[in-house]
Design a protein around this motif. Structure first.
Motif, short mmCIF file in Angstrom:
data_model
loop_
_atom_site.label_atom_id
_atom_site.label_comp_id
_atom_site.label_asym_id
_atom_site.label_seq_id
_atom_site.Cartn_x
_atom_site.Cartn_y
_atom_site.Cartn_z
N ILE A 203 44.38 64.74 35.27
CA ILE A 203 44.55 65.20 33.90
C ILE A 203 43.81 66.51 33.65
O ILE A 203 44.17 67.30 32.77
N ASP A 204 42.75 66.76 34.46
CA ASP A 204 42.00 68.01 34.33
C ASP A 204 42.37 69.02 35.43
O ASP A 204 41.59 69.88 35.81
N ASN A 205 43.60 68.84 35.97
CA ASN A 205 44.20 69.79 36.92
C ASN A 205 43.50 69.87 38.27
O ASN A 205 43.60 70.88 38.97
N ARG A 206 42.82 68.81 38.68
CA ARG A 206 42.29 68.74 40.04
C ARG A 206 43.34 68.07 40.93
O ARG A 206 44.17 67.30 40.45
N VAL A 207 43.30 68.37 42.21
CA VAL A 207 44.19 67.73 43.17
C VAL A 207 43.37 66.75 43.98
O VAL A 207 42.34 67.11 44.58
N VAL A 208 43.78 65.48 43.98
CA VAL A 208 43.06 64.42 44.67
C VAL A 208 43.98 63.78 45.71
O VAL A 208 45.08 63.34 45.38
N SER A 209 43.52 63.74 46.94
CA SER A 209 44.26 63.11 48.02
C SER A 209 43.59 61.79 48.38
O SER A 209 42.35 61.72 48.45
N LEU A 210 44.39 60.75 48.62
CA LEU A 210 43.80 59.47 48.98
C LEU A 210 42.97 59.58 50.25
O LEU A 210 41.89 59.02 50.36
N ASP A 211 43.46 60.33 51.23
CA ASP A 211 42.73 60.45 52.49
C ASP A 211 41.45 61.25 52.35
O ASP A 211 40.57 61.18 53.22
N ASP A 212 41.31 62.03 51.26
CA ASP A 212 40.04 62.71 51.00
C ASP A 212 38.97 61.71 50.56
O ASP A 212 37.77 62.03 50.58
N LEU A 213 39.40 60.51 50.15
CA LEU A 213 38.47 59.49 49.67
C LEU A 213 38.10 58.49 50.76
O LEU A 213 37.53 57.44 50.48
N ALA A 214 38.43 58.82 52.00
CA ALA A 214 38.12 57.94 53.13
C ALA A 214 36.63 57.62 53.14
O ALA A 214 35.79 58.48 52.91
N GLY A 215 36.32 56.36 53.40
CA GLY A 215 34.92 55.92 53.40
C GLY A 215 34.50 55.30 52.08
O GLY A 215 33.43 54.69 51.99
N LYS A 216 35.35 55.43 51.06
CA LYS A 216 35.06 54.84 49.76
C LYS A 216 36.11 53.77 49.44
O LYS A 216 37.22 53.80 49.94
N VAL A 218 38.74 52.32 46.89
CA VAL A 218 39.55 52.93 45.83
C VAL A 218 40.30 51.82 45.09
O VAL A 218 40.97 50.99 45.70
N LEU A 219 40.16 51.83 43.77
CA LEU A 219 40.88 50.89 42.91
C LEU A 219 41.94 51.68 42.15
O LEU A 219 41.60 52.55 41.34
N ILE A 220 43.20 51.42 42.44
CA ILE A 220 44.29 52.15 41.81
C ILE A 220 44.98 51.25 40.79
O ILE A 220 45.40 50.14 41.13
N ASP A 221 45.09 51.73 39.57
CA ASP A 221 45.70 50.96 38.49
C ASP A 221 46.91 51.70 37.96
O ASP A 221 46.80 52.81 37.43
N PHE A 222 48.09 51.10 38.12
CA PHE A 222 49.32 51.65 37.54
C PHE A 222 49.50 51.06 36.15
O PHE A 222 49.46 49.83 35.99
N TRP A 223 49.72 51.89 35.15
CA TRP A 223 49.75 51.43 33.78
C TRP A 223 50.61 52.39 32.93
O TRP A 223 51.16 53.36 33.44
N ALA A 224 50.69 52.11 31.63
CA ALA A 224 51.36 53.03 30.69
C ALA A 224 50.86 52.70 29.28
O ALA A 224 50.44 51.58 29.00
N VAL A 250 35.89 54.46 43.83
CA VAL A 250 36.64 55.41 43.01
C VAL A 250 37.71 54.63 42.25
O VAL A 250 38.50 53.91 42.86
N VAL A 251 37.70 54.75 40.92
CA VAL A 251 38.73 54.13 40.10
C VAL A 251 39.74 55.21 39.74
O VAL A 251 39.38 56.31 39.32
N MET A 252 41.00 54.91 39.95
CA MET A 252 42.08 55.87 39.69
C MET A 252 43.18 55.20 38.88
O MET A 252 43.78 54.23 39.33
N SER A 253 43.43 55.71 37.70
CA SER A 253 44.52 55.20 36.87
C SER A 253 45.71 56.14 36.97
O SER A 253 45.56 57.36 36.78
N ILE A 254 46.86 55.59 37.29
CA ILE A 254 48.09 56.39 37.40
C ILE A 254 49.07 55.89 36.35
O ILE A 254 49.59 54.77 36.43
N ILE A 275 39.23 58.88 37.14
CA ILE A 275 40.37 59.71 37.54
C ILE A 275 41.64 59.26 36.84
O ILE A 275 42.01 58.09 36.88
N GLN A 276 42.29 60.21 36.18
CA GLN A 276 43.52 59.93 35.45
C GLN A 276 44.63 60.84 35.96
O GLN A 276 44.45 62.05 36.10
N SER A 277 45.80 60.25 36.23
CA SER A 277 46.95 61.02 36.66
C SER A 277 48.21 60.38 36.07
O SER A 277 48.17 59.24 35.63
#
Length: 345
Positions: A203-216, A218-224, A250-254, A275-277
């Motif tokens: 949402i703040d125009n950063r680019v995040v790759s899942l493989d960049d988060l290796a070693g952490k 990751v909780l991904i939440d799909f919602w609306a 890392v918490v990521m809401s998509i 993280i919001q996308s």
């Protein structure tokens, strides 16, 4: 074969199909047009049936076979995909088309062999990937597929070498490049249920790759915003983000919202600081990789990138996250100890 590779290959299939002509038989042309219309409306199962009908009406339609392979794999119709793969290699003549046909057939064999745990299909998949590379050495994804086949057959030493071959020639910006780096070091991960590789814009125009988060973890939440159960789960998600702050999580809401302004306002109003996308619906870039057909849908990925399906509303998820983050922290400490050994300078 994990969904990451399949969708990378699917993208290739769709790209190569653009220049391929359809059937010449009038009846087949009608069926083919109907199938493409159904495809545009995301009615994949009906589209597959229409492409099958077109292929029967015109036995020389390579484009029909290509679509059957693509949709057959997407819908887990391995029988249809394998039959079309077997047939398409008999229709092509120039080197590029020969390479593409062998690549498509190899992909079908790899996906079916992995799903059915059949080594004979996997072995033949490797032969087909190698045939694709022989026909077109620039088809780098076939090298990646060949390495995946070797790892799937527990041929880890050979797989390491083959992944290294891919890394020498592949585009470093390719979505599977970092994944190949991980596999080249630990090919056994190919046999795990790895999370699909993807990149999102936040949402703040950063680019995040899942493989960049290796070693952490990751909780991904799909919602609306329009999803009632998603809104009900929000306080629990906030609690997780707060409790695990400072830990390797890392918490990521998509969001699957199509209304960008409504989504942005909701995120700001509800102070969703992780993280919001936004993925633009169920047919976006990321949701299909995870097979998301309903929300809320939440996935936990461990420090190795292995996918574990969980639900945010599950009372046991925090205990699960504690264990996963503790392991991730231990792994990070091990790496630090190797880089800066005790007593070292």
């Amino acid at each position: 074969m994990n969904r990451c590779l399949f969708f990378c290959l699917l993208s290739f299939c769709l790209a190569t199909s653009e220049g391929r002509s359809g059937p010449t038989d009038p009846k087949a042309q009608k069926s083919y047009a109907e199938a493409n219309d159904l495809l545009k409306r995301h009615k994949d199962m009906w589209a597959l049936d229409a492409f099958k009908r077109a292929a029967k009406q015109d036995a020389n339609c390579a484009a029909c076979d290509q679509q059957i392979i693509t949709l057959g794999l997407k819908l887990d119709d391995y029988k249809a995909a394998l039959a079309a793969g077997e047939h398409i290699v008999t229709l092509v003549h120039n080197q590029k088309d020969i390479a593409t046909a062998h690549f498509l057939f190899a992909t079908a064999l790899l996906r079916a062999g992995t799903a059915k745990h059949k080594d004979d299909l996997l072995s033949r998949s490797g032969q087909e990937f190698q045939a694709a590379v022989l026909a077109d050495p620039t088809l780098h994804q076939a090298i990646f597929g060949d390495a995946m086949t070797m790892a799937s057959l527990n041929q880890d030493a050979a797989a390491k070498t083959r992944f290294a071959d891919y890394l020498k020639v592949a585009d470093q910006n390719a979505i599977d490049f970092k994944r190949a780096q991980r596999y080249s070091e630990r090919p056994e991960l190919v046999r795990a249920q790895m999370a699909p590789a993807f990149t999102v814009k936040t949402i703040d125009n950063r680019v995040v790759s899942l493989d960049d988060l290796a070693g952490k973890v990751v909780l991904i939440d799909f919602w609306a915003t329009w999803c009632g159960p998603c809104r009900e789960a929000l306080p629990h998600l906030k609690e997780i983000a707060r409790k695990f702050a400072g830990r390797p999580l890392v918490v990521m809401s998509i969001s699957l919202d199509r209304d960008d302004a409504k989504w942005r306002n909701f995120v700001a109003k509800n102070e969703m600081t992780w993280i919001q996308s936004r993925d633009d619906g169920f047919q976006g870039q990321v949701a299909p990789l995870f097979g998301v057909h309903a929300i809320p849908a939440t996935f936990t990925i461990d420090a190795d990138g292995v996918l574990q399906d969980q639900h945010v509303g599950d009372s046991a998820i925090q205990d699960k996250l504690k264990k996963l983050t503790a392991r991730a922290q231990a792994l990070q400490n091990q790496v630090q100890a190797q880089v800066h050994p005790a007593g070292g300078s």
